[in-house]
Design a protein around this motif. Structure first.
Motif, PDB file in Angstrom:
ATOM      1  N   ILE A  83       0.826  -1.205   0.000  1.00 59.21           N
ATOM      2  CA  ILE A  83       0.000   0.000   0.000  1.00 59.21           C
ATOM      3  C   ILE A  83       0.861   1.256   0.000  1.00 59.21           C
ATOM      4  CG2 ILE A  83      -1.633   1.353   1.376  1.00 59.21           C
ATOM      5  CD1 ILE A  83      -2.856  -1.319   2.273  1.00 59.21           C
ATOM      6  N   THR A  84       1.844   1.330   0.889  1.00 52.93           N
ATOM      7  CA  THR A  84       2.616   2.563   1.056  1.00 52.93           C
ATOM      8  C   THR A  84       3.875   2.606   0.204  1.00 52.93           C
ATOM      9  OG1 THR A  84       3.851   1.650   2.918  1.00 52.93           O
ATOM     10  CG2 THR A  84       1.800   2.829   3.421  1.00 52.93           C
ATOM     11  N   GLY A  85       4.367   1.480  -0.203  1.00 51.88           N
ATOM     12  CA  GLY A  85       5.584   1.446  -1.000  1.00 51.88           C
ATOM     13  C   GLY A  85       6.844   1.590  -0.184  1.00 51.88           C
ATOM     14  N   ASN A  86       6.713   1.650   1.124  1.00 48.78           N
ATOM     15  CA  ASN A  86       7.904   1.701   1.957  1.00 48.78           C
ATOM     16  C   ASN A  86       7.709   0.743   3.133  1.00 48.78           C
ATOM     17  OD1 ASN A  86       6.125   3.025   3.556  1.00 48.78           O
ATOM     18  ND2 ASN A  86       7.081   5.024   3.413  1.00 48.78           N
ATOM     19  N   GLY A  87       8.401   0.941   4.200  1.00 44.36           N
ATOM     20  CA  GLY A  87       8.299   0.032   5.345  1.00 44.36           C
ATOM     21  C   GLY A  87       9.272  -1.125   5.230  1.00 44.36           C
ATOM     22  N   THR A  88      10.379  -0.887   4.541  1.00 43.50           N
ATOM     23  CA  THR A  88      11.349  -1.975   4.379  1.00 43.50           C
ATOM     24  C   THR A  88      11.999  -2.346   5.710  1.00 43.50           C
ATOM     25  OG1 THR A  88      13.054  -0.372   3.747  1.00 43.50           O
ATOM     26  CG2 THR A  88      11.830  -1.457   1.965  1.00 43.50           C
ATOM     27  N   GLU A  89      12.123  -1.378   6.613  1.00 43.45           N
ATOM     28  CA  GLU A  89      12.705  -1.698   7.929  1.00 43.45           C
ATOM     29  C   GLU A  89      11.802  -2.657   8.696  1.00 43.45           C
ATOM     30  OE1 GLU A  89      15.722  -0.996   9.065  1.00 43.45           O
ATOM     31  OE2 GLU A  89      16.061  -0.134   7.075  1.00 43.45           O
ATOM     32  N   ARG A  90      10.509  -2.408   8.627  1.00 44.26           N
ATOM     33  CA  ARG A  90       9.540  -3.313   9.278  1.00 44.26           C
ATOM     34  C   ARG A  90       9.605  -4.693   8.640  1.00 44.26           C
ATOM     35  NH1 ARG A  90       6.454  -5.101  13.113  1.00 44.26           N
ATOM     36  NH2 ARG A  90       4.264  -5.493  12.687  1.00 44.26           N
ATOM     37  N   MET A  91       9.757  -4.750   7.312  1.00 43.77           N
ATOM     38  CA  MET A  91       9.855  -6.037   6.624  1.00 43.77           C
ATOM     39  C   MET A  91      11.103  -6.798   7.064  1.00 43.77           C
ATOM     40  SD  MET A  91       8.503  -5.212   2.787  1.00 43.77           S
ATOM     41  CE  MET A  91       8.424  -6.910   2.292  1.00 43.77           C
ATOM     42  N   LYS A  92      12.216  -6.084   7.266  1.00 42.83           N
ATOM     43  CA  LYS A  92      13.451  -6.721   7.725  1.00 42.83           C
ATOM     44  C   LYS A  92      13.283  -7.262   9.143  1.00 42.83           C
ATOM     45  CE  LYS A  92      16.508  -3.908   4.860  1.00 42.83           C
ATOM     46  NZ  LYS A  92      17.522  -2.846   4.848  1.00 42.83           N
ATOM     47  N   GLN A  93      12.579  -6.495   9.971  1.00 39.07           N
ATOM     48  CA  GLN A  93      12.345  -6.919  11.356  1.00 39.07           C
ATOM     49  C   GLN A  93      11.489  -8.194  11.382  1.00 39.07           C
ATOM     50  OE1 GLN A  93      10.145  -4.058  13.615  1.00 39.07           O
ATOM     51  NE2 GLN A  93      10.192  -5.280  15.494  1.00 39.07           N
ATOM     52  N   ILE A  94      10.415  -8.197  10.607  1.00 41.57           N
ATOM     53  CA  ILE A  94       9.528  -9.365  10.565  1.00 41.57           C
ATOM     54  C   ILE A  94      10.264 -10.558   9.958  1.00 41.57           C
ATOM     55  CG2 ILE A  94       7.398 -10.276   9.559  1.00 41.57           C
ATOM     56  CD1 ILE A  94       6.924  -8.398  11.864  1.00 41.57           C
ATOM     57  N   ARG A  95      11.114 -10.304   8.939  1.00 45.80           N
ATOM     58  CA  ARG A  95      11.887 -11.391   8.340  1.00 45.80           C
ATOM     59  C   ARG A  95      12.785 -12.037   9.395  1.00 45.80           C
ATOM     60  NH1 ARG A  95      16.284  -9.763   4.180  1.00 45.80           N
ATOM     61  NH2 ARG A  95      17.147  -9.048   6.145  1.00 45.80           N
ATOM     62  N   THR A  96      13.399 -11.224  10.224  1.00 41.39           N
ATOM     63  CA  THR A  96      14.260 -11.732  11.294  1.00 41.39           C
ATOM     64  C   THR A  96      13.443 -12.569  12.278  1.00 41.39           C
ATOM     65  OG1 THR A  96      15.657  -9.782  11.071  1.00 41.39           O
ATOM     66  CG2 THR A  96      15.910 -11.075  13.079  1.00 41.39           C
ATOM     67  N   GLU A  97      12.258 -12.079  12.643  1.00 40.78           N
ATOM     68  CA  GLU A  97      11.379 -12.839  13.539  1.00 40.78           C
ATOM     69  C   GLU A  97      10.991 -14.178  12.916  1.00 40.78           C
ATOM     70  OE1 GLU A  97       7.959 -10.803  15.120  1.00 40.78           O
ATOM     71  OE2 GLU A  97       9.086  -8.933  15.345  1.00 40.78           O
ATOM     72  N   LEU A  98      10.662 -14.160  11.625  1.00 35.98           N
ATOM     73  CA  LEU A  98      10.289 -15.387  10.935  1.00 35.98           C
ATOM     74  C   LEU A  98      11.465 -16.351  10.862  1.00 35.98           C
ATOM     75  CD1 LEU A  98       8.212 -17.038   9.355  1.00 35.98           C
ATOM     76  CD2 LEU A  98       8.901 -15.807   7.289  1.00 35.98           C
ATOM     77  N   GLN A  99      12.628 -15.847  10.569  1.00 36.07           N
ATOM     78  CA  GLN A  99      13.806 -16.714  10.530  1.00 36.07           C
ATOM     79  C   GLN A  99      14.075 -17.325  11.898  1.00 36.07           C
ATOM     80  OE1 GLN A  99      16.788 -13.996   9.080  1.00 36.07           O
ATOM     81  NE2 GLN A  99      16.572 -14.691   6.951  1.00 36.07           N
ATOM     82  N   GLN A 100      13.960 -16.525  12.935  1.00 37.76           N
ATOM     83  CA  GLN A 100      14.189 -17.031  14.291  1.00 37.76           C
ATOM     84  C   GLN A 100      13.159 -18.103  14.656  1.00 37.76           C
ATOM     85  OE1 GLN A 100      16.945 -16.154  15.975  1.00 37.76           O
ATOM     86  NE2 GLN A 100      16.388 -17.771  17.383  1.00 37.76           N
ATOM     87  N   TYR A 101      11.913 -17.867  14.279  1.00 32.00           N
ATOM     88  CA  TYR A 101      10.869 -18.850  14.534  1.00 32.00           C
ATOM     89  C   TYR A 101      11.179 -20.167  13.826  1.00 32.00           C
ATOM     90  CZ  TYR A 101       6.479 -21.362  14.302  1.00 32.00           C
ATOM     91  OH  TYR A 101       5.523 -22.341  14.363  1.00 32.00           O
ATOM     92  N   LEU A 102      11.547 -20.099  12.563  1.00 37.02           N
ATOM     93  CA  LEU A 102      11.825 -21.301  11.793  1.00 37.02           C
ATOM     94  C   LEU A 102      13.077 -22.030  12.307  1.00 37.02           C
ATOM     95  CD1 LEU A 102      11.004 -20.019   8.197  1.00 37.02           C
ATOM     96  CD2 LEU A 102       9.642 -21.570   9.618  1.00 37.02           C
ATOM     97  N   ILE A 103      14.037 -21.280  12.771  1.00 30.95           N
ATOM     98  CA  ILE A 103      15.244 -21.906  13.321  1.00 30.95           C
ATOM     99  C   ILE A 103      14.914 -22.608  14.646  1.00 30.95           C
ATOM    100  CG2 ILE A 103      17.483 -21.401  14.401  1.00 30.95           C
ATOM    101  CD1 ILE A 103      17.793 -19.193  12.250  1.00 30.95           C
ATOM    102  N   ASP A 104      14.139 -21.944  15.496  1.00 32.13           N
ATOM    103  CA  ASP A 104      13.784 -22.530  16.804  1.00 32.13           C
ATOM    104  C   ASP A 104      12.871 -23.740  16.669  1.00 32.13           C
ATOM    105  OD1 ASP A 104      15.310 -20.651  18.048  1.00 32.13           O
ATOM    106  OD2 ASP A 104      13.629 -19.327  18.565  1.00 32.13           O
ATOM    107  N   LYS A 105      12.109 -23.748  15.613  1.00 28.36           N
ATOM    108  CA  LYS A 105      11.161 -24.850  15.426  1.00 28.36           C
ATOM    109  C   LYS A 105      11.924 -26.074  15.057  1.00 28.36           C
ATOM    110  CE  LYS A 105       6.990 -26.088  13.010  1.00 28.36           C
ATOM    111  NZ  LYS A 105       6.046 -25.762  11.988  1.00 28.36           N
TER     112      LYS A 105
END
Length: 105
Positions: A83-105
């Motif tokens: 929608i906004t065309g930005n928010g790449t920092e938020r995307m990087k943060q969520i990507r890190t959370e997702l990676q951590q979740y997948l690693i811990d699983k």
């Protein structure tokens, strides 16, 4: 030989005593308490098995809830970015959370 006479009352008393002894023997032979104890033991084993299964199912459900939560965060971030065309920092943060979740699983 007056002491050796047996009356009808004496015969009835002996018959009643023998009947009582036979009934007691039957009860002890069948031992309903032991059968009851076996049923209790069997039910306790089943209950313990159900408790173990419940604990495993609960852990699976909690894991599925955590996966759903992280996926919803990812989708929301992607929608915001689209929608906004930005928010790449938020995307990087969520990507890190997702990676951590997948690693811990």
């Amino acid at each position: 030989m007056e002491g050796l006479t047996i009356s009808v009352a004496d015969i009835l008393w002996i018959a009643a005593a023998l009947t009582t002894l036979a009934a007691a023997w039957k009860v002890l032979k069948n031992n309903p308490i032991a059968k009851h104890d076996k049923r209790i033991e069997k039910n306790e084993k089943r209950l313990n098995d159900h408790d173990e299964r419940f604990a495993r199912d609960l852990a699976r459900l909690q894991d599925a809830e955590a996966a759903d939560k992280i996926m919803c965060k990812c989708l929301l971030t992607l929608i915001d970015h689209e929608i906004t065309g930005n928010g790449t920092e938020r995307m990087k943060q969520i990507r890190t959370e997702l990676q951590q979740y997948l690693i811990d699983k």
